[in-house]
Write an enzyme that holds these catalytic residues in place. Structure first.
Site: not given
Ligand code: TRH
Length: 377
Positions: A17, A276
């Site tokens: 999010d 996402e």
């Molecule tokens: O963390 P998520 O599982 O977030 C989820 C999804 O967005 C899902 O659609 C939603 O319904 C739920 O949250 C509530 O996965 P996502 O979407 O890939 O988001 C991870 C974020 O973290 C992405 O912007 C990348 C960032 N990230 C970093 O900045 N540094 C890191 O080391 C890692 C591993 C991720």
């Protein structure tokens, strides 16, 4: 006068999010010179995703907001309910109420294009659905204008993993840059050592995958992301990371700033992503990837998975079946066949640039959102 935009984000769980809202806020502020305030109930997440950022005003959001003037554009992320006092301020705004947007979750399902841009059927202030998507008629996907630069030019030393302890446990060495990053070219050979990034939810298939890598005959460096991935890998290993077991090196990543995480994706042969935002970034990295959809009750996430695979694998040809089976097994339907999927990697790598061109052809999300709102301001 710059357009004033308030984005509201209620973090359900995980990082996405905040990750999505931050990317959008940054792009509106830096590429379109909008004056953006991001109201978020977990402001510390933004500080982790974007340490030291100055382009967006991040405002902690807890309960009722003190007197806040409504902006020109108001965006509620993922249908988070706005503070009632703020909605009253929207209604009182003259000469007209703000453009009110509900930014929805990403899906590749067919119905999305038919709902994108529709007014929300509710009395009072007009509110519009804005659906990200892979096809024309949707809002498109988040993608910065100069994307190619940050992913490959970012500091390679930031997207690395501490080298594993030697078998004798001599302790950490200097950082081990993923092999593909040494010449900063895209990793395009798949018959030698592989650099693989791992970002996933709790996944009962992970032990089988790690065992397949361990038993295989090719060197693999798995760059394990912080949080759930690392906890599961250490459980499988029965000890702390980093570690080396046979051909398999398990390197431990700290939580990376978002731009460094993006750079990591561009430097690996294969990326395991989830949710996402990382899912979309893996597609812009133009590298083979495996997606774990956000688990939903009654397997609703598998509908989203199948809808995506139907589009993504349409033109892969040889290797498409193995890839589809592997994606579905990774999401809990069937047994993983790593050797078959590994054979499909060259075909997936060859497909990646064409896929990226297809999904960016109808414009990026921020540009489409600006056009949608500007027409209604
Ligand atoms: O963390 P998520 O599982 O977030 C989820 C999804 O967005 C899902 O659609 C939603 O319904 C739920 O949250 C509530 O996965 P996502 O979407 O890939 O988001 C991870 C974020 O973290 C992405 O912007 C990348 C960032 N990230 C970093 O900045 N540094 C890191 O080391 C890692 C591993 C991720």
């Amino acid at each position: 006068m710059p357009v004033r935009c308030d984005i509201f984000c209620a973090v359900i769980d995980n990082l996405g999010d905040a990750g999505v809202c931050w990317r959008l806020a940054r792009q509106l502020a830096t590429e379109f010179r909008w004056r953006v305030r991001l109201f978020i109930d977990a402001p510390a997440l933004i500080a982790r995703l974007a340490p030291g950022q100055r382009c967006v005003e991040v405002r902690p959001w807890a309960g009722a907001l003190a007197d806040v003037e409504a902006a020109d554009v108001v965006l509620e992320a993922f249908a988070c309910p706005l503070p009632p006092r703020y909605v009253e301020a929207m209604a009182a705004r003259r000469p007209r109420p703000p453009v009110w947007i509900n930014l929805e979750y990403l899906s590749a399902e067919d119905w999305v294009a038919g709902c994108h841009g529709l007014p929300s059927p509710q009395p009072g202030l007009p509110k519009f659905f804005f659906f990200p998507g892979f096809v024309p008629g949707t809002g498109g996907l988040l993608r910065e204008k100069n994307l190619a630069v940050p992913m490959l030019a970012a500091n390679p030393a930031a997207a690395v993993s501490p080298a594993p302890t030697s078998p004798q446990g001599a302790g950490r060495h200097a950082v081990a840059v993923p092999s593909a990053a040494r010449d900063s070219a895209l990793p395009n050979t798949f018959d030698g050592p592989l650099d693989i990034s791992l970002f996933c939810y709790d996944n009962p298939q992970l032990p089988a995958l790690l065992a397949a890598w361990h038993d295989g005959n090719r060197p693999i460096v798995c760059h394990v992301c912080a949080g759930l991935p690392r906890q599961q890998v250490e459980r499988w290993l029965g000890g702390p990371l980093p570690a080396a077991v046979g051909h398999l090196t398990l390197a431990a990543l700290p939580f990376l700033p978002q731009t460094d995480y993006d750079a990591l994706l561009a430097r690996c042969h294969l990326n395991f992503v989830r949710g996402e935002d990382s899912f979309v970034r893996a597609q812009w990295a133009e590298r083979p990837f495996v997606w774990q959809a956000y688990p939903q009750a009654e397997g609703a996430h598998r509908v989203k998975l199948d809808a995506f695979l139907a589009r993504y694998l349409e033109k892969v040809g040889v290797g498409g079946t193995a890839a589809g089976d592997f994606f579905r097994a990774w999401n809990g339907a069937g047994a993983l066949d790593w050797p078959a999927f590994a054979q499909a990697l060259p075909a997936l790598a060859a497909h990646a640039p064409d896929w990226a061109r297809r999904i960016r052809a109808h414009g990026d999300l921020a540009t489409n959102l600006v056009a949608f709102c500007t027409a209604r301001l």
